[in-house]
Design a protein around this motif. Sequence first.
Motif, PDB file in Angstrom:
ATOM      1  N   LYS A   3       0.847  -1.193   0.000  1.00  0.00           N
ATOM      2  CA  LYS A   3       0.000   0.000   0.000  1.00  0.00           C
ATOM      3  C   LYS A   3       0.882   1.243   0.000  1.00  0.00           C
ATOM      4  CE  LYS A   3      -3.666  -2.383   2.384  1.00  0.00           C
ATOM      5  NZ  LYS A   3      -4.552  -2.455   3.533  1.00  0.00           N
ATOM      6  N   THR A   4       0.596   2.140  -0.923  1.00  0.00           N
ATOM      7  CA  THR A   4       1.444   3.332  -1.063  1.00  0.00           C
ATOM      8  C   THR A   4       1.338   4.271   0.127  1.00  0.00           C
ATOM      9  OG1 THR A   4      -0.266   4.459  -2.346  1.00  0.00           O
ATOM     10  CG2 THR A   4       1.441   3.272  -3.579  1.00  0.00           C
ATOM     11  N   ARG A   5       0.270   4.210   0.892  1.00  0.00           N
ATOM     12  CA  ARG A   5       0.153   5.106   2.055  1.00  0.00           C
ATOM     13  C   ARG A   5       1.272   4.832   3.074  1.00  0.00           C
ATOM     14  NH1 ARG A   5      -4.947   1.988   3.973  1.00  0.00           N
ATOM     15  NH2 ARG A   5      -3.974   0.472   5.344  1.00  0.00           N
ATOM     16  N   ASN A   6       1.853   3.643   3.012  1.00  0.00           N
ATOM     17  CA  ASN A   6       2.939   3.300   3.930  1.00  0.00           C
ATOM     18  C   ASN A   6       4.262   3.982   3.569  1.00  0.00           C
ATOM     19  OD1 ASN A   6       1.248   1.610   5.394  1.00  0.00           O
ATOM     20  ND2 ASN A   6       1.739  -0.157   4.117  1.00  0.00           N
ATOM     21  N   LEU A   7       4.309   4.640   2.416  1.00  0.00           N
ATOM     22  CA  LEU A   7       5.560   5.244   1.951  1.00  0.00           C
ATOM     23  C   LEU A   7       5.736   6.693   2.409  1.00  0.00           C
ATOM     24  CD1 LEU A   7       5.639   3.879  -1.711  1.00  0.00           C
ATOM     25  CD2 LEU A   7       6.665   2.890   0.339  1.00  0.00           C
ATOM     26  N   HIS A   8       4.716   7.290   2.994  1.00  0.00           N
ATOM     27  CA  HIS A   8       4.789   8.707   3.366  1.00  0.00           C
ATOM     28  C   HIS A   8       5.851   9.000   4.432  1.00  0.00           C
ATOM     29  CE1 HIS A   8       1.558  10.396   0.980  1.00  0.00           C
ATOM     30  NE2 HIS A   8       0.883   9.281   1.193  1.00  0.00           N
ATOM     31  N   GLY A   9       6.194   8.052   5.265  1.00  0.00           N
ATOM     32  CA  GLY A   9       7.176   8.292   6.316  1.00  0.00           C
ATOM     33  C   GLY A   9       8.616   8.150   5.863  1.00  0.00           C
ATOM     34  N   ILE A  10       8.826   7.559   4.702  1.00  0.00           N
ATOM     35  CA  ILE A  10      10.202   7.284   4.253  1.00  0.00           C
ATOM     36  C   ILE A  10      11.030   8.551   4.031  1.00  0.00           C
ATOM     37  CG2 ILE A  10      11.593   6.276   2.398  1.00  0.00           C
ATOM     38  CD1 ILE A  10       9.483   4.063   2.172  1.00  0.00           C
ATOM     39  N   PRO A  11      10.520   9.590   3.358  1.00  0.00           N
ATOM     40  CA  PRO A  11      11.375  10.776   3.151  1.00  0.00           C
ATOM     41  C   PRO A  11      11.862  11.403   4.459  1.00  0.00           C
ATOM     42  CG  PRO A  11       9.410  10.911   1.793  1.00  0.00           C
ATOM     43  CD  PRO A  11       9.225   9.740   2.698  1.00  0.00           C
ATOM     44  N   GLY A  12      10.991  11.485   5.446  1.00  0.00           N
ATOM     45  CA  GLY A  12      11.405  12.034   6.742  1.00  0.00           C
ATOM     46  C   GLY A  12      12.455  11.167   7.405  1.00  0.00           C
ATOM     47  N   ASN A  13      12.296   9.849   7.309  1.00  0.00           N
ATOM     48  CA  ASN A  13      13.292   8.931   7.869  1.00  0.00           C
ATOM     49  C   ASN A  13      14.651   9.131   7.207  1.00  0.00           C
ATOM     50  OD1 ASN A  13      11.342   7.841   9.493  1.00  0.00           O
ATOM     51  ND2 ASN A  13      11.077   5.976   8.291  1.00  0.00           N
ATOM     52  N   LEU A  14      14.642   9.297   5.887  1.00  0.00           N
ATOM     53  CA  LEU A  14      15.899   9.497   5.160  1.00  0.00           C
ATOM     54  C   LEU A  14      16.585  10.788   5.607  1.00  0.00           C
ATOM     55  CD1 LEU A  14      14.785   8.455   1.570  1.00  0.00           C
ATOM     56  CD2 LEU A  14      16.237   7.144   3.124  1.00  0.00           C
ATOM     57  N   ALA A  15      15.825  11.873   5.696  1.00  0.00           N
ATOM     58  CA  ALA A  15      16.394  13.162   6.090  1.00  0.00           C
ATOM     59  C   ALA A  15      16.921  13.120   7.531  1.00  0.00           C
ATOM     60  CB  ALA A  15      15.358  14.268   5.932  1.00  0.00           C
ATOM     61  N   LEU A  16      16.139  12.528   8.428  1.00  0.00           N
ATOM     62  CA  LEU A  16      16.573  12.458   9.824  1.00  0.00           C
ATOM     63  C   LEU A  16      17.812  11.571   9.974  1.00  0.00           C
ATOM     64  CD1 LEU A  16      13.103  12.296  11.576  1.00  0.00           C
ATOM     65  CD2 LEU A  16      14.735  14.198  11.615  1.00  0.00           C
ATOM     66  N   SER A  17      17.892  10.502   9.191  1.00  0.00           N
ATOM     67  CA  SER A  17      19.090   9.651   9.217  1.00  0.00           C
ATOM     68  C   SER A  17      20.301  10.418   8.706  1.00  0.00           C
ATOM     69  CB  SER A  17      18.881   8.405   8.357  1.00  0.00           C
ATOM     70  OG  SER A  17      17.903   7.583   8.915  1.00  0.00           O
ATOM     71  N   TYR A  18      20.112  11.187   7.654  1.00  0.00           N
ATOM     72  CA  TYR A  18      21.204  11.959   7.062  1.00  0.00           C
ATOM     73  C   TYR A  18      21.716  13.020   8.042  1.00  0.00           C
ATOM     74  CZ  TYR A  18      23.750  14.703   3.575  1.00  0.00           C
ATOM     75  OH  TYR A  18      24.723  15.372   2.865  1.00  0.00           O
ATOM     76  N   LEU A  19      20.805  13.674   8.731  1.00  0.00           N
ATOM     77  CA  LEU A  19      21.167  14.775   9.626  1.00  0.00           C
ATOM     78  C   LEU A  19      21.497  14.337  11.045  1.00  0.00           C
ATOM     79  CD1 LEU A  19      18.490  17.341   8.428  1.00  0.00           C
ATOM     80  CD2 LEU A  19      20.961  17.449   8.018  1.00  0.00           C
ATOM     81  N   SER A  20      21.368  13.052  11.339  1.00  0.00           N
ATOM     82  CA  SER A  20      21.617  12.580  12.703  1.00  0.00           C
ATOM     83  C   SER A  20      23.098  12.702  13.069  1.00  0.00           C
ATOM     84  CB  SER A  20      21.167  11.122  12.852  1.00  0.00           C
ATOM     85  OG  SER A  20      22.133  10.243  12.325  1.00  0.00           O
ATOM     86  N   THR A  21      23.387  12.542  14.340  1.00  0.00           N
ATOM     87  CA  THR A  21      24.784  12.631  14.790  1.00  0.00           C
ATOM     88  C   THR A  21      25.611  11.439  14.322  1.00  0.00           C
ATOM     89  OG1 THR A  21      24.136  11.655  16.903  1.00  0.00           O
ATOM     90  CG2 THR A  21      24.281  14.054  16.802  1.00  0.00           C
ATOM     91  N   LEU A  22      24.967  10.436  13.746  1.00  0.00           N
ATOM     92  CA  LEU A  22      25.724   9.329  13.159  1.00  0.00           C
ATOM     93  C   LEU A  22      26.306   9.719  11.803  1.00  0.00           C
ATOM     94  CD1 LEU A  22      23.310   6.382  14.014  1.00  0.00           C
ATOM     95  CD2 LEU A  22      25.415   7.054  15.198  1.00  0.00           C
ATOM     96  N   GLY A  23      25.800  10.809  11.224  1.00  0.00           N
ATOM     97  CA  GLY A  23      26.303  11.304   9.945  1.00  0.00           C
ATOM     98  C   GLY A  23      27.451  12.266  10.161  1.00  0.00           C
ATOM     99  N   TYR A  24      28.588  11.739  10.534  1.00  0.00           N
ATOM    100  CA  TYR A  24      29.771  12.537  10.852  1.00  0.00           C
ATOM    101  C   TYR A  24      30.835  12.284   9.798  1.00  0.00           C
ATOM    102  CZ  TYR A  24      33.415  14.564  13.805  1.00  0.00           C
ATOM    103  OH  TYR A  24      34.413  15.346  14.318  1.00  0.00           O
ATOM    104  N   TYR A  25      31.461  13.351   9.327  1.00  0.00           N
ATOM    105  CA  TYR A  25      32.510  13.187   8.327  1.00  0.00           C
ATOM    106  C   TYR A  25      33.618  14.207   8.583  1.00  0.00           C
ATOM    107  CZ  TYR A  25      34.815  12.640   3.830  1.00  0.00           C
ATOM    108  OH  TYR A  25      35.739  12.389   2.852  1.00  0.00           O
ATOM    109  N   ASP A  26      34.806  13.743   8.787  1.00  0.00           N
ATOM    110  CA  ASP A  26      36.016  14.556   8.862  1.00  0.00           C
ATOM    111  C   ASP A  26      35.848  15.855   9.664  1.00  0.00           C
ATOM    112  OD1 ASP A  26      38.698  14.972   8.406  1.00  0.00           O
ATOM    113  OD2 ASP A  26      38.381  16.005   6.514  1.00  0.00           O
ATOM    114  N   GLY A  27      35.419  15.722  10.901  1.00  0.00           N
ATOM    115  CA  GLY A  27      35.373  16.871  11.793  1.00  0.00           C
ATOM    116  C   GLY A  27      34.033  17.570  11.912  1.00  0.00           C
ATOM    117  N   GLY A  28      33.020  17.118  11.165  1.00  0.00           N
ATOM    118  CA  GLY A  28      31.737  17.809  11.267  1.00  0.00           C
ATOM    119  C   GLY A  28      30.558  16.917  10.929  1.00  0.00           C
TER     120      GLY A  28
END
Length: 165
Positions: A3-28
Amino acid sequence: MGKTRNLHGIPGNLALSYLSTLGYYDGGYMADWLNYIAHEKNIKEIEIHILNSKIEPIETDIRPLKAGLNKLRGILNKELSIHGFEKDFITKAVMKFEIPINNPRFKNTIYCYPFIEDKTGKIYMPKKRIKETAYEVDFNPIKKLRIKTGQIKDSWISSIKKMLN
């Protein structure tokens, strides 16, 4: 097919994963890098295309911003699989960032508007924008590199002096 209605949360999950403190690279963290490059190049909007690792505008296409994109593609594929969709069901996955560079009140604030698009052209996005704050107020990777290089140089010189004494 799921069901496509289950896909609405994916973009937010992707953005939050990208911006989380686990997304650390070379000093920042990613928020630090986004804030830095936006201020450095005087650019208010940055788009990161997850599926093809493309960053627009081209002046902001730097390695640190691409560092976590493989992980995001893995998250997207896993989410699609969980919800009963093939990998190729999503044709576009984008995170659009707005950085208010001319407003000193919001100097470290980053707004993210993520979305994904499926084969039929339907767009899925969170109901609200994602707001993140850069962790270091005056993050500057070049300054950090100079300090690190200076420390290495000083320790190397100290080592030589000890050997000669």
